[in-house]
Design an enzyme around this catalytic site. Structure first.
Site, PDB file in Angstrom:
ATOM      1  CG  ASP A 148       6.155  -7.823  10.159  1.00  0.00           C
ATOM      2  OD1 ASP A 148       6.360  -8.813   9.847  1.00  0.00           O
ATOM      3  OD2 ASP A 148       6.924  -7.160  11.144  1.00  0.00           O
ATOM      4  NE  ARG A 149      -4.237  -7.862   9.341  1.00  0.00           N
ATOM      5  CZ  ARG A 149      -5.201  -8.213   9.845  1.00  0.00           C
ATOM      6  NH1 ARG A 149      -5.180  -9.520  10.867  1.00  0.00           N
ATOM      7  NH2 ARG A 149      -6.402  -7.876   9.523  1.00  0.00           N
TER       8      ARG A 149
END
EC number: 5.4.99.-
Length: 320
Positions: A148-149
């Protein structure tokens, strides 16, 4: 009519991604329309965008590549301007050989471009670092899995097509051992535990839901308390499955949301943690991964310590 057989290099790739890679000049919307209208078939049968390709599959595509390339390209399909250049010296490389790279991704860096993300991605940094060596035998170095970012930590990059085929296989079926550190709300009821809770497929299309209902996928997360206070717990988590946002979704389901989680978390808790402990990001860090090497299956372990901004939060929370 285009017809060809899937070779070993493409095994495990999604059909839609394979078509975009093979025919990059054809509008994406047109490729999906062709799949939807049965103009793309696998072994003579109707195809699905998400289906995984198998060695020996025969793909047939109605039309020639020249005709498909001339398909009307709507504005939304026009390629965006090239992203601004990145400084590859910022890339933290944990290990590298002729087959792969292991990179320490910082929180806030997206892995790929996407909605609202046009540049400065991990892909941009990796390819800037590798330069002309980024592409070999028509394969361009690419991340082998997701992160995930807002999650920091270890992510693997395949530098050769056989490495990507290997990683696709182990991430789909073998599940390499990944360990995460996360800070969650509240006091855990015991020292360790297992969350065995199926999760709805994150990217299931509306058409698929209407046709066969919500697709529930097996998901297992193991957690262990590293440090505990009356307000929060630092956990070490390993996942036996690789579902989207699995740790975050599992922990909130058992009443212990991840600190700083803007999507699934406890917003009042997040505000309090930001004000008192200075947490400005998601507290989730991929600290370790163990996997068989694509060259000879030898065991490889890569680790990266918790970033300083998370250590500072733990100090303020009296958990370090």
């Amino acid at each position: 009519m285009i017809e060809y057989r899937i070779e070993a290099d493409t095994v495990g790739m999604r059909l839609d991604k394979h078509l975009r890679k093979r025919m990059p000049n054809v509008p994406v919307s047109h490729l999906f329309k062709m799949i939807r209208t049965k103009k793309v078939r696998v072994n003579g049968k109707r195809a699905q965008p998400e289906q995984l390709l198998v060695e020996g599959d025969v793909l047939t595509i109605r039309g020639t590549e020249e005709q498909l390339t001339l398909a009307e390209r709507p504005k939304s399909d026009r390629p965006p301007p090239p992203p601004p250049p990145v400084d590859p010296s910022r890339l933290v490389i944990l290990m590298e050989d002729d087959w792969l790279m292991a990179v320490d991704k910082p929180s806030g860096m997206a892995v790929h471009t996407g909605s609202g993300i046009t540049g400065g991605t991990l892909v941009d940094y990796v390819r800037a670092y590798l330069g002309p060596k980024a592409t070999r035998n028509d394969f361009t170095a690419s991340p082998a899995h997701r992160l995930d970012r807002e999650t920091s930590g270890v992510i693997l990059v395949a530098k050769r097509r056989p490495a990507m085929v290997h990683f696709t296989e182990i991430f789909t079926h073998g599940h390499p051992k990944k360990r995460y550190l996360t800070l969650v709300k509240g006091k855990m009821p015991k020292d360790s535990g297992v969350i065995d809770l199926p999760l709805a497929e994150h990217q299931q299309t509306a058409e698929s839901k209407a046709r066969r209902g919500v697709n529930m996928q097996e998901a297992v997360t193991r957690w262990k308390v590293v440090r505990q206070s009356s307000e929060a717990a630092l956990l070490s988590c390993t996942i036996e499955t690789g579902r989207t946002h699995q740790i975050r979704r599992h922990l909130v389901a058992v009443g212990h949301p991840v600190a700083g989680d803007k999507k699934y978390g406890d917003f009042a808790f997040n505000r309090d943690v930001r004000a008192r402990w200075g947490l400005k990001r998601l507290f989730l860090h991929a600290e370790r991964i163990e996997f068989p090497h694509p060259e000879d299956d030898r065991k490889v372990v890569v680790e990266t310590p918790m970033p300083s901004e998370l250590k500072d939060v733990l100090k303020r929370a009296a958990l370090l």
